[in-house]
Write a protein that holds these residues in place. Structure first.
Motif, PDB file in Angstrom:
ATOM      1  N   MET A 185       1.231  -1.409  -0.321  1.00 19.67           N
ATOM      2  CA  MET A 185      -0.060   0.022   0.038  1.00 19.67           C
ATOM      3  C   MET A 185       0.451   1.458   0.018  1.00 19.67           C
ATOM      4  O   MET A 185       2.062   1.574   0.678  1.00 19.67           O
ATOM      5  CB  MET A 185      -1.514  -0.348   1.164  1.00 19.67           C
ATOM      6  CG  MET A 185      -2.004   1.744   1.139  1.00 19.67           C
ATOM      7  SD  MET A 185      -3.159   0.928   2.566  1.00 19.67           S
ATOM      8  CE  MET A 185      -4.403   2.514   2.406  1.00 19.67           C
ATOM      9  N   ASP A 186       0.172   2.010  -0.881  1.00 22.91           N
ATOM     10  CA  ASP A 186       1.343   3.274  -0.386  1.00 22.91           C
ATOM     11  C   ASP A 186       0.821   4.616   0.206  1.00 22.91           C
ATOM     12  O   ASP A 186      -0.480   4.923   0.193  1.00 22.91           O
ATOM     13  CB  ASP A 186       1.299   3.771  -2.261  1.00 22.91           C
ATOM     14  CG  ASP A 186      -0.024   4.026  -2.888  1.00 22.91           C
ATOM     15  OD1 ASP A 186      -0.869   3.626  -2.433  1.00 22.91           O
ATOM     16  OD2 ASP A 186      -0.042   5.436  -3.376  1.00 22.91           O
ATOM     17  N   TRP A 187       1.027   5.841   0.583  1.00 19.87           N
ATOM     18  CA  TRP A 187       0.785   6.459   0.954  1.00 19.87           C
ATOM     19  C   TRP A 187       1.527   8.026   0.084  1.00 19.87           C
ATOM     20  O   TRP A 187       2.648   8.657  -0.072  1.00 19.87           O
ATOM     21  CB  TRP A 187       1.161   6.032   2.381  1.00 19.87           C
ATOM     22  CG  TRP A 187       0.695   7.733   3.217  1.00 19.87           C
ATOM     23  CD1 TRP A 187       1.143   8.898   3.578  1.00 19.87           C
ATOM     24  CD2 TRP A 187      -0.938   8.612   3.263  1.00 19.87           C
ATOM     25  NE1 TRP A 187       0.083  10.009   4.062  1.00 19.87           N
ATOM     26  CE2 TRP A 187      -0.911   9.544   4.359  1.00 19.87           C
ATOM     27  CE3 TRP A 187      -1.917   7.642   3.575  1.00 19.87           C
ATOM     28  CZ2 TRP A 187      -1.932  10.121   4.681  1.00 19.87           C
ATOM     29  CZ3 TRP A 187      -2.865   8.337   3.659  1.00 19.87           C
ATOM     30  CH2 TRP A 187      -3.163   9.797   4.394  1.00 19.87           C
ATOM     31  N   SER A 188       0.511   8.917  -0.778  1.00 17.55           N
ATOM     32  CA  SER A 188       0.812   9.718  -0.764  1.00 17.55           C
ATOM     33  C   SER A 188       0.122  11.319  -0.606  1.00 17.55           C
ATOM     34  O   SER A 188      -0.781  11.143  -1.663  1.00 17.55           O
ATOM     35  CB  SER A 188       0.188   9.474  -2.781  1.00 17.55           C
ATOM     36  OG  SER A 188       0.735  10.721  -3.512  1.00 17.55           O
ATOM     37  N   THR A 218     -13.540 -21.825  -9.586  1.00 14.72           N
ATOM     38  CA  THR A 218     -14.145 -20.357  -8.461  1.00 14.72           C
ATOM     39  C   THR A 218     -12.964 -19.628  -7.978  1.00 14.72           C
ATOM     40  O   THR A 218     -11.748 -19.711  -7.513  1.00 14.72           O
ATOM     41  CB  THR A 218     -14.552 -20.897  -6.891  1.00 14.72           C
ATOM     42  OG1 THR A 218     -15.815 -22.335  -7.441  1.00 14.72           O
ATOM     43  CG2 THR A 218     -15.546 -20.100  -6.091  1.00 14.72           C
ATOM     44  N   PHE A 219     -12.667 -18.107  -8.883  1.00 16.03           N
ATOM     45  CA  PHE A 219     -12.377 -17.744  -8.070  1.00 16.03           C
ATOM     46  C   PHE A 219     -13.038 -16.054  -7.665  1.00 16.03           C
ATOM     47  O   PHE A 219     -13.940 -15.998  -8.468  1.00 16.03           O
ATOM     48  CB  PHE A 219     -12.279 -16.795  -9.903  1.00 16.03           C
ATOM     49  CG  PHE A 219     -11.008 -17.433 -10.472  1.00 16.03           C
ATOM     50  CD1 PHE A 219      -9.514 -17.220 -10.174  1.00 16.03           C
ATOM     51  CD2 PHE A 219     -11.089 -18.393 -11.078  1.00 16.03           C
ATOM     52  CE1 PHE A 219      -8.556 -17.904 -11.185  1.00 16.03           C
ATOM     53  CE2 PHE A 219     -10.506 -19.249 -11.835  1.00 16.03           C
ATOM     54  CZ  PHE A 219      -8.982 -19.144 -11.558  1.00 16.03           C
ATOM     55  N   LEU A 220     -12.867 -15.997  -6.635  1.00 13.61           N
ATOM     56  CA  LEU A 220     -13.846 -14.461  -5.799  1.00 13.61           C
ATOM     57  C   LEU A 220     -11.937 -13.374  -5.362  1.00 13.61           C
ATOM     58  O   LEU A 220     -11.328 -14.314  -4.812  1.00 13.61           O
ATOM     59  CB  LEU A 220     -14.481 -15.395  -5.108  1.00 13.61           C
ATOM     60  CG  LEU A 220     -14.178 -14.633  -3.959  1.00 13.61           C
ATOM     61  CD1 LEU A 220     -14.752 -15.825  -1.986  1.00 13.61           C
ATOM     62  CD2 LEU A 220     -13.606 -17.164  -3.999  1.00 13.61           C
ATOM     63  N   ALA A 221     -12.849 -12.297  -5.315  1.00 13.41           N
ATOM     64  CA  ALA A 221     -12.268 -11.247  -4.089  1.00 13.41           C
ATOM     65  C   ALA A 221     -12.761 -11.067  -3.245  1.00 13.41           C
ATOM     66  O   ALA A 221     -14.036 -11.032  -3.267  1.00 13.41           O
ATOM     67  CB  ALA A 221     -12.364 -10.411  -4.949  1.00 13.41           C
ATOM     68  N   ILE A 222     -11.920 -11.424  -1.774  1.00 10.34           N
ATOM     69  CA  ILE A 222     -12.907 -10.740  -1.143  1.00 10.34           C
ATOM     70  C   ILE A 222     -11.463  -9.272   0.105  1.00 10.34           C
ATOM     71  O   ILE A 222     -10.720  -9.500  -0.133  1.00 10.34           O
ATOM     72  CB  ILE A 222     -12.026 -11.576   0.250  1.00 10.34           C
ATOM     73  CG1 ILE A 222     -13.244 -12.992  -0.252  1.00 10.34           C
ATOM     74  CG2 ILE A 222     -12.482 -11.238   1.222  1.00 10.34           C
ATOM     75  CD1 ILE A 222     -12.478 -14.109   0.366  1.00 10.34           C
ATOM     76  N   SER A 223     -12.981  -8.906   0.067  1.00  9.88           N
ATOM     77  CA  SER A 223     -12.259  -7.396   1.613  1.00  9.88           C
ATOM     78  C   SER A 223     -12.065  -8.132   2.787  1.00  9.88           C
ATOM     79  O   SER A 223     -13.292  -8.176   3.319  1.00  9.88           O
ATOM     80  CB  SER A 223     -13.179  -6.749   0.892  1.00  9.88           C
ATOM     81  OG  SER A 223     -12.551  -5.325   2.019  1.00  9.88           O
ATOM     82  N   PRO A 224     -11.532  -8.094   3.612  1.00  2.83           N
ATOM     83  CA  PRO A 224     -11.151  -8.046   4.933  1.00  2.83           C
ATOM     84  C   PRO A 224     -11.434  -7.015   6.171  1.00  2.83           C
ATOM     85  O   PRO A 224     -11.356  -7.916   6.700  1.00  2.83           O
ATOM     86  CB  PRO A 224      -8.876  -8.601   4.715  1.00  2.83           C
ATOM     87  CG  PRO A 224      -8.717  -7.846   3.919  1.00  2.83           C
ATOM     88  CD  PRO A 224      -9.748  -7.990   2.759  1.00  2.83           C
ATOM     89  N   GLY A 225     -11.803  -6.064   5.111  1.00  4.12           N
ATOM     90  CA  GLY A 225     -12.491  -4.804   6.348  1.00  4.12           C
ATOM     91  C   GLY A 225     -10.625  -4.165   6.299  1.00  4.12           C
ATOM     92  O   GLY A 225      -9.593  -4.487   6.123  1.00  4.12           O
ATOM     93  N   GLU A 233       0.919  -4.044  10.169  1.00  7.52           N
ATOM     94  CA  GLU A 233       1.229  -3.270   9.424  1.00  7.52           C
ATOM     95  C   GLU A 233       1.078  -2.256   8.412  1.00  7.52           C
ATOM     96  O   GLU A 233       1.135  -0.778   8.494  1.00  7.52           O
ATOM     97  CB  GLU A 233       2.716  -3.226   9.445  1.00  7.52           C
ATOM     98  CG  GLU A 233       3.594  -2.427   9.296  1.00  7.52           C
ATOM     99  CD  GLU A 233       5.063  -3.147   8.659  1.00  7.52           C
ATOM    100  OE1 GLU A 233       6.111  -2.827   7.749  1.00  7.52           O
ATOM    101  OE2 GLU A 233       5.192  -4.398   9.038  1.00  7.52           O
ATOM    102  N   LEU A 234       0.492  -2.750   7.590  1.00  7.66           N
ATOM    103  CA  LEU A 234      -0.365  -1.785   6.695  1.00  7.66           C
ATOM    104  C   LEU A 234      -1.373  -0.830   6.694  1.00  7.66           C
ATOM    105  O   LEU A 234      -2.005  -0.056   7.085  1.00  7.66           O
ATOM    106  CB  LEU A 234      -0.847  -2.781   5.127  1.00  7.66           C
ATOM    107  CG  LEU A 234      -1.086  -2.354   4.041  1.00  7.66           C
ATOM    108  CD1 LEU A 234      -0.639  -3.762   3.063  1.00  7.66           C
ATOM    109  CD2 LEU A 234      -2.944  -2.597   4.333  1.00  7.66           C
ATOM    110  N   GLY A 235      -2.091  -2.029   7.588  1.00  2.62           N
ATOM    111  CA  GLY A 235      -3.408  -0.858   8.104  1.00  2.62           C
ATOM    112  C   GLY A 235      -3.436  -0.174   9.738  1.00  2.62           C
ATOM    113  O   GLY A 235      -3.975   1.073   9.833  1.00  2.62           O
ATOM    114  N   SER A 236      -2.497  -0.264  10.061  1.00  3.23           N
ATOM    115  CA  SER A 236      -2.020   1.024  11.080  1.00  3.23           C
ATOM    116  C   SER A 236      -2.838   0.460  12.824  1.00  3.23           C
ATOM    117  O   SER A 236      -3.961  -0.509  12.087  1.00  3.23           O
ATOM    118  CB  SER A 236      -2.177   1.966  10.811  1.00  3.23           C
ATOM    119  OG  SER A 236      -3.210   2.859  11.648  1.00  3.23           O
TER     120      SER A 236
END
Length: 252
Positions: A94-97, A185-192, A197-200
């Motif tokens: 993940m970036d931060w700009s 089966t291909f699917l995408a999941i958002s874990p929230g 370290e990435l999420g803080s």
């Protein structure tokens, strides 16, 4: 007794996913292949050593095609002729700009890890997935990659991350369409928003909760979920955050 491969297992959600999987009964979860760019994660090594052989550690740089091919050969050996039931493409950056698009100088780097690497890994492991019963590929995504929800996350100064995850979602759909008739089966999941370290540390949920809920979706995945994009279900959190925790489909 299904087999799993998790990329980016050295820390964060990847490590939590491996931890959750090995805690489940062996009748449900057999061999767990934990991959990482380097094998120097104390937490992962401790898990491997305590797993009585259920977790196999394989070094794999997901951005390096030669490394991915070498890992594929090692995984095939560790599965002893059996197929791979579940591939979880978790590795990501993940970036931060702070200045937004004007300061976005790492789009290629972020895209390479979050999109191209997922393609390289998925393509390389297709032969092993074909041999298995489940044939499931799960791409760890995010609601920040939802074009329909872009306004909700306008304040988040991570343009490369958003762009790359939107592309990863399309990659998921492309694979889902091409291999639907082959039983995949291909699917995408958002874990929230998780405390990694990435999420803080300011994030909504402990990473182990996110991992548990992701695994819940993974284990129920079948052809009827092919090509879809889900968030996790966390009772009591459905409407407490900009992130979504209602277990429903996320708009593209």
């Amino acid at each position: 007794m299904a087999s799993y491969l998790v990329t980016g297992s050295s820390r964060g959600l990847g490590l939590a996913l491996v931890t959750r999987l090995v805690a489940l009964p062996k009748a449900e979860v057999g061999t767990i292949i934990a991959t990482a760019r380097q094998d120097n994660s104390p937490g992962l090594k401790e898990l491997v050593n305590a797993s009585a052989g259920r977790i196999e550690l394989v070094t794999m740089d997901v951005t390096n095609e030669a490394s991915v091919k070498q890992a594929t050969t090692l995984v095939e050996q560790k599965l002893h002729g059996k197929g791979l039931d579940y591939l979880i493409n978790n590795a990501g950056v993940m970036d931060w700009s702070p200045t937004g698009l004007e300061g976005m100088d790492n789009l290629n780097e972020v895209f390479n890890v979050n999109v191209t690497a997922s393609h390289l890994v998925t393509r390389a492991f297709l032969p092993l997935l074909r041999r298995a019963e489940k044939k499931a590929v799960i791409n760890i995504s995010t609601t920040l990659g939802s074009i329909a929800m872009a306004e909700v996350y306008q304040h988040m100064k991570s343009p490369a991350y958003k762009i790359s995850k939107a592309a990863m979602n399309m990659l998921t759909v492309q694979y889902a369409q091409q291999y639907a008739n082959d039983g995949f089966t291909f699917l995408a999941i958002s874990p929230g928003w998780l405390r990694t370290e990435l999420g803080s540390a300011r994030a909504d949920l402990p990473v182990d909760v996110g991992a548990e809920k992701v695994v819940d979706i993974v284990q129920k995945a079948g052809p009827e979920q092919n090509g879809k994009f889900f968030d996790i279900l966390v009772p009591g959190w459905e409407k407490l955050s900009r992130a979504r925790y209602d277990g429903e489909e996320i708009p593209w």
